[in-house]
Enzyme design. Sequence first.
Site, short mmCIF file in Angstrom:
data_model
loop_
_atom_site.label_atom_id
_atom_site.label_comp_id
_atom_site.label_asym_id
_atom_site.label_seq_id
_atom_site.Cartn_x
_atom_site.Cartn_y
_atom_site.Cartn_z
N ASP A 1 -7.19 -1.06 -4.39
CA ASP A 1 -7.90 -0.78 -3.22
C ASP A 1 -9.18 0.42 -3.84
O ASP A 1 -10.26 0.26 -3.70
CB ASP A 1 -7.36 -0.15 -2.12
N ASP B 1 0.83 -1.19 -0.15
CA ASP B 1 -0.07 -0.07 0.17
C ASP B 1 0.80 1.20 0.19
O ASP B 1 2.00 1.15 0.79
CB ASP B 1 -0.88 -0.08 1.32
#
Length: 141
Positions: A122, A102
Amino acid sequence: MIPTIFTAASTFSACTAARWYLHRIRRREACLLDGHVRLTELWNSGAAFGLPASRELVTLGSLAVLAWTFRRRKRSPAAAGLVLGGGLSNLRERLHTGAVYDYLQFPKAPSPLNRYVFNLADLAIILGSCRLASGKPDRRK
């Protein structure tokens, strides 16, 4: 079917390229867009939003979401493609490395969203899921 596959392949490719590039340059922190976006490196071995979960549970959950998306694809093929492409990208990375990379944080977003670190996959999953859950079909001319 073709729009869903095209969108999924494009999303998967964009997510993979972004992860590869950002991981390769090894840039730990950077602020973009006047501080609205921050690049923050984080390896998430849990579920979404850092919730603790085993690798197997996350994989099974991902497959369930992908199956749900595939069933709803006729109403919104582009949204289904976003969910499929983002989900497959995260799933591939989780199976390959055991965690998901991430890198996007939005520090000026409302709390509690400003604490979380996302990736492009995401965001694709969130946008596609919201569109699919709305139940509205895509416009066709």
